[in-house]
Design an enzyme around this catalytic site. Structure first.
Site, mmCIF file in Angstrom:
data_model
loop_
_atom_site.group_PDB
_atom_site.id
_atom_site.type_symbol
_atom_site.label_atom_id
_atom_site.label_comp_id
_atom_site.label_asym_id
_atom_site.label_seq_id
_atom_site.Cartn_x
_atom_site.Cartn_y
_atom_site.Cartn_z
ATOM 1 C CB SER A 179 -1.395 3.856 9.383
ATOM 2 O OG SER A 179 -0.053 4.121 9.054
ATOM 3 C CG HIS A 192 -5.851 2.876 9.172
ATOM 4 N ND1 HIS A 192 -5.731 1.972 10.202
ATOM 5 C CD2 HIS A 192 -4.704 2.787 8.456
ATOM 6 C CE1 HIS A 192 -4.553 1.379 10.130
ATOM 7 N NE2 HIS A 192 -3.908 1.858 9.078
ATOM 8 C CE LYS A 207 -4.867 -1.777 8.131
ATOM 9 N NZ LYS A 207 -3.883 -2.650 8.736
HETATM 10 C C1 LIG Z 1 -2.321 2.607 5.532
HETATM 11 C C2 LIG Z 1 -2.113 1.132 5.365
HETATM 12 N N1 LIG Z 1 -2.072 0.618 4.139
HETATM 13 C C3 LIG Z 1 -1.895 -0.686 3.934
HETATM 14 C C4 LIG Z 1 -1.744 -1.557 4.984
HETATM 15 C C5 LIG Z 1 -1.507 -2.994 4.686
HETATM 16 O O1 LIG Z 1 -2.677 -3.735 4.766
HETATM 17 P P1 LIG Z 1 -2.619 -5.268 5.145
HETATM 18 O O2 LIG Z 1 -2.391 -5.350 6.623
HETATM 19 O O3 LIG Z 1 -3.930 -5.821 4.714
HETATM 20 O O4 LIG Z 1 -1.463 -5.867 4.391
HETATM 21 C C6 LIG Z 1 -1.777 -1.062 6.293
HETATM 22 C C7 LIG Z 1 -1.653 -1.896 7.505
HETATM 23 O O5 LIG Z 1 -1.394 -2.998 7.616
HETATM 24 C C8 LIG Z 1 -1.975 0.315 6.486
HETATM 25 O O6 LIG Z 1 -1.996 0.828 7.720
#
Ligand SMILES: Cc1ncc(COP(=O)(O)O)c(C=O)c1O
Length: 401
Positions: free
Chosen positions: A184, A212, A246
């Site tokens: 990320s 992502h 996203k």
């Molecule tokens: C790699 C990754 N996994 C999980 C999440 C969590 O997802 P959510 O925002 O839907 O809670 C994020 C970012 O928020 C992320 O960048």
């Protein structure tokens, strides 16, 4: 007099500020997009994860409206009580058929990716087990591992040989490999083929967090199917997690895996059982966004043209170009203060590029995280790189001190 309990918190906050780690929230006064008004100022935003520009897409917004008219505002309960609606069921079927981590896979939706990762890891692993996690994984995979009480073994970023040794030495009852598919804060892609081979060899689960990659990666018929499609990978050992806030432009997440995994989550995962279901209109609107994500090839083509343009132009600037071929394009500057100052200079020039500091990234690797979206124009990317070129003499010299 301030109670000691409050004074204690205040000292903690002052220490954060002194270390250059205090975060603040800017307030958007317009819908998400390339141009937003933030704290009263119009800026070009390179800050969101709305990679396909679907957060304000008219068809998605209309689907939200229609969904609210039909299904009302809230779910009213958790899925196992009375909050499981027909749009959740339909969305899960569509997601399972689209992502297909293995033949016959099923899917389960969650109200956030954070909850989905907690659910997966706590359902698959317990005290007698071990979770092997890439050191640069997202915080919620680490939190899920901690909550599971399994042994947590964090391997150096992308180091498959190291992981292979650790797996071979492990006496754990169940073994789980957990990785971001697209990292990320770096934008690089995990070596999923090798990780999947290790999962087969050591009878381990492979948890793939494609927050992502879903909606972005995959070509042709597989457009938007994500990182598994990028590698042409399928396996019953893969537990795939994709987020829906996203590239999909709305909110929530899903897990796609063998039906036994999905049923285990429904029956045992506390982050699934003990929370109110996402509103059914969100699930309904997600079906509309999924249709665009799959069929609007132009959006992805434009996004990849922006990525190419950014990378080609950045080659002329003094910062090392990252490995990333995805919309996440980090500019690593090193020191926290330098990253914050540089983000401030860009802000003054009308660009919103967030400075990312520890603990989100390792110490000494503070960076600007440029995030490209289909809403940007090539001219936006050019303008940003021109501004970065302007700042290079002052900031490139700071290096990674
Ligand atoms: C790699 C990754 N996994 C999980 C999440 C969590 O997802 P959510 O925002 O839907 O809670 C994020 C970012 O928020 C992320 O960048």
């Amino acid at each position: 007099m301030t109670p000691e309990s409050i004074a204690d918190l205040e000292r903690g906050l002052e220490a954060l500020a002194a270390a250059g780690l205090k975060r603040s929230r800017r307030t958007l006064e317009t819908a998400q997009g390339a141009r937003v008004i933030v704290d009263g100022r119009e800026v070009v935003s390179f800050a969101s994860n709305d990679y396909l520009g679907l957060a304000r897409h008219p068809d998605v917004v209309a689907a939200v409206r229609d969904g609210v008219s039909r299904w009302g505002a809230g779910a009213g309960a958790s899925h196992l009580v009375c909050g499981h609606f027909a749009p959740h069921v339909a969305l899960e079927a569509e997601l399972a058929a689209f992502v297909r981590p293995s033949p016959g896979a099923a899917a389960l939706t969650f109200s956030s990716g954070y909850l989905a990762n907690l659910a997966i890891l706590t359902a698959l692993a317990g005290r007698a087990d071990a979770i092997f996690a890439d050191r640069l994984n997202h915080a919620c995979l680490n939190d899920g591992a901690l909550l599971s009480r399994a042994e947590l073994d964090r391997y150096p970023h992308g180091d498959v040989a190291h992981l292979a040794r650790r797996l071979a030495a492990s006496k754990a009852k169940r073994k789980v490999i957990a990785t971001d598919a697209v990292f990320s804060m770096d934008g690089d892609i995990a070596p999923l083929r090798e990780l999947s081979a290790l999962a087969e060899k050591h009878d381990a689960w492979l948890v793939v967090d494609d927050a992502h990659g879903f909606g972005v990666l995959g070509e042709g018929e597989d457009a938007g199917r994500g990182t598994l499609a990028h590698f042409g990978l399928a396996s019953e050992r893969i537990v795939y997690m994709g987020t829906l806030g996203k590239a999909a432009g709305l909110a929530g997440a899903f897990v796609a895996a063998n039906p036994a995994v999905i049923e285990t989550l429904v029956q045992t995962a506390r982050p699934y059982i003990f929370t109110t279901a996402a509103p059914p209109f969100v699930a309904e609107a997600l079906r509309a966004s999924l249709a665009i994500l799959r069929n609007d090839a132009g959006r992805r083509a434009h996004l990849f043209a922006l990525i190419d343009r950014f990378r080609n132009r950045m080659r002329a600037l003094p910062w090392a170009l990252s490995d990333s071929r995805t919309p996440i394009q980090p500019i690593v500057v090193g020191a926290n203060a330098a990253a914050v100052d540089m983000a401030g200079e860009l802000w003054r020039r009308g660009f919103w590029v967030p400075a990312i500091r520890p603990p989100t990234v390792p110490k000494g690797t503070a960076r600007l995280r440029v995030s490209l979206t289909a809403s940007h124009a090539l001219a936006d990317v050019d303008a940003l790189v021109d501004a970065l070129a302007d700042l290079a003499p002052r900031f490139a010299a700071v290096g990674d001190t």
